[in-house]
Design a protein around this motif. Sequence first.
Motif, PDB file in Angstrom:
ATOM      1  N   UNK A  55       0.577  -1.178   0.146  1.00 26.78           N
ATOM      2  CA  UNK A  55       0.260   0.373   0.200  1.00 26.78           C
ATOM      3  C   UNK A  55       0.458   1.319   0.017  1.00 26.78           C
ATOM      4  N   UNK A  56       0.254   2.421  -0.569  1.00 24.54           N
ATOM      5  CA  UNK A  56       1.431   3.369  -0.737  1.00 24.54           C
ATOM      6  C   UNK A  56       0.654   4.949   0.059  1.00 24.54           C
ATOM      7  N   UNK A  57       1.323   5.029   1.168  1.00 29.41           N
ATOM      8  CA  UNK A  57       0.803   6.245   1.219  1.00 29.41           C
ATOM      9  C   UNK A  57       1.026   7.935   0.552  1.00 29.41           C
ATOM     10  N   UNK A  58       0.274   8.298   0.428  1.00 30.19           N
ATOM     11  CA  UNK A  58      -0.090  10.026  -0.543  1.00 30.19           C
ATOM     12  C   UNK A  58      -1.221  10.709  -0.377  1.00 30.19           C
ATOM     13  N   UNK A  59      -1.386  11.558  -0.710  1.00 22.71           N
ATOM     14  CA  UNK A  59      -1.964  12.737  -0.031  1.00 22.71           C
ATOM     15  C   UNK A  59      -2.460  12.973  -2.224  1.00 22.71           C
ATOM     16  N   UNK A  60      -4.748  13.264  -1.233  1.00 22.70           N
ATOM     17  CA  UNK A  60      -5.080  13.683  -2.498  1.00 22.70           C
ATOM     18  C   UNK A  60      -5.123  14.807  -3.194  1.00 22.70           C
ATOM     19  N   UNK A  61      -5.287  15.588  -4.705  1.00 25.92           N
ATOM     20  CA  UNK A  61      -4.818  16.890  -4.892  1.00 25.92           C
ATOM     21  C   UNK A  61      -6.155  16.551  -5.603  1.00 25.92           C
ATOM     22  N   UNK A  62      -6.372  15.937  -6.285  1.00 24.32           N
ATOM     23  CA  UNK A  62      -7.224  16.140  -6.995  1.00 24.32           C
ATOM     24  C   UNK A  62      -8.180  15.228  -7.128  1.00 24.32           C
ATOM     25  N   UNK A  63      -9.779  15.611  -7.859  1.00 23.91           N
ATOM     26  CA  UNK A  63     -10.844  14.514  -8.171  1.00 23.91           C
ATOM     27  C   UNK A  63     -11.512  14.649  -9.020  1.00 23.91           C
ATOM     28  N   UNK A  64     -11.818  13.481  -9.914  1.00 19.42           N
ATOM     29  CA  UNK A  64     -12.270  13.563 -10.997  1.00 19.42           C
ATOM     30  C   UNK A  64     -13.271  14.915 -11.653  1.00 19.42           C
ATOM     31  N   UNK A  65     -12.619  15.759 -12.933  1.00 21.98           N
ATOM     32  CA  UNK A  65     -13.655  16.742 -13.645  1.00 21.98           C
ATOM     33  C   UNK A  65     -12.794  18.220 -13.286  1.00 21.98           C
ATOM     34  N   UNK A  66     -11.622  17.483 -11.903  1.00 21.59           N
ATOM     35  CA  UNK A  66     -10.257  19.003 -11.196  1.00 21.59           C
ATOM     36  C   UNK A  66      -9.687  19.208 -12.751  1.00 21.59           C
ATOM     37  N   UNK A  67      -8.583  20.067 -12.746  1.00 25.43           N
ATOM     38  CA  UNK A  67      -7.704  20.234 -13.430  1.00 25.43           C
ATOM     39  C   UNK A  67      -6.698  20.660 -12.974  1.00 25.43           C
ATOM     40  N   UNK A  68      -5.665  19.960 -12.351  1.00 27.57           N
ATOM     41  CA  UNK A  68      -4.692  19.722 -11.517  1.00 27.57           C
ATOM     42  C   UNK A  68      -3.290  20.018 -12.853  1.00 27.57           C
ATOM     43  N   UNK A  69      -2.639  20.930 -12.734  1.00 29.83           N
ATOM     44  CA  UNK A  69      -1.077  22.187 -13.740  1.00 29.83           C
ATOM     45  C   UNK A  69       0.111  22.356 -12.879  1.00 29.83           C
ATOM     46  N   UNK A  70       0.996  22.444 -12.837  1.00 28.16           N
ATOM     47  CA  UNK A  70       2.251  22.939 -12.688  1.00 28.16           C
ATOM     48  C   UNK A  70       2.733  23.408 -13.784  1.00 28.16           C
ATOM     49  N   UNK A  71       2.830  25.010 -14.242  1.00 29.44           N
ATOM     50  CA  UNK A  71       4.414  25.274 -14.320  1.00 29.44           C
ATOM     51  C   UNK A  71       5.682  25.441 -14.592  1.00 29.44           C
ATOM     52  N   UNK A  72       6.584  25.024 -15.114  1.00 29.94           N
ATOM     53  CA  UNK A  72       8.152  25.379 -13.989  1.00 29.94           C
ATOM     54  C   UNK A  72       7.752  26.931 -14.033  1.00 29.94           C
ATOM     55  N   UNK A  73       8.834  27.057 -13.093  1.00 28.46           N
ATOM     56  CA  UNK A  73       8.908  28.438 -12.256  1.00 28.46           C
ATOM     57  C   UNK A  73       7.703  29.268 -11.519  1.00 28.46           C
ATOM     58  N   UNK A  74       6.720  28.263 -11.466  1.00 22.47           N
ATOM     59  CA  UNK A  74       5.708  28.932 -10.580  1.00 22.47           C
ATOM     60  C   UNK A  74       5.847  28.184  -9.354  1.00 22.47           C
TER      61      UNK A  74
END
Length: 192
Positions: A55-74
Amino acid sequence: MVDYQKVNVRGENMRPTYEHGDTAWFSMGADSENFEVSRGDVVLVSVPEWVPDELVLLRVVAFGGDRIEYRRGESTLRLNGEPLDEPYILDRSVPSPITFDVTVPEHRIFLLGDNRNNSADSSMHLLGQDQGTVHISAVRGEGVRRPTDYIVVGGAAVSGAVMCVVGGGLGVWALMLRRRRPDPVLPAWPAA
């Protein structure tokens, strides 16, 4: 009744929330049980494609329908176009080692570790049709405070009830003793 399970944390992927060797507590469910997790919750997930037989221990960041993004430098991830406040991550100046832009499919979740530079999470599995997302049914446990918190509260409630019963019993006993004492005899003549 809720089944709690303690898990000994292995690895560095959830630092600083959990250090290697820490004990984490989870409310557990059956394999197909859907938990009512929220964004920001720490969960135990079964993702054999990522980590077989564990089993892996992680954090929920987004759900179905959500848009999650990261742009370098932000300095933050963006959730549905808005900056995402993540006070729990190890290095807030670098919220992800790679760029991504994912719209999470329905019934799936996007998971990240708190130590983003050392976590085999959704951002490391972006290739493929699911773009690193995991089906919600992969959740096996929800992170909770130590169940001892609940035991202490329950113990305090039981202690309070016991004290009420004992106090009431002592009050009745005191009344019975008072009734047994004879009334003082007053002199027949008036005092001068």
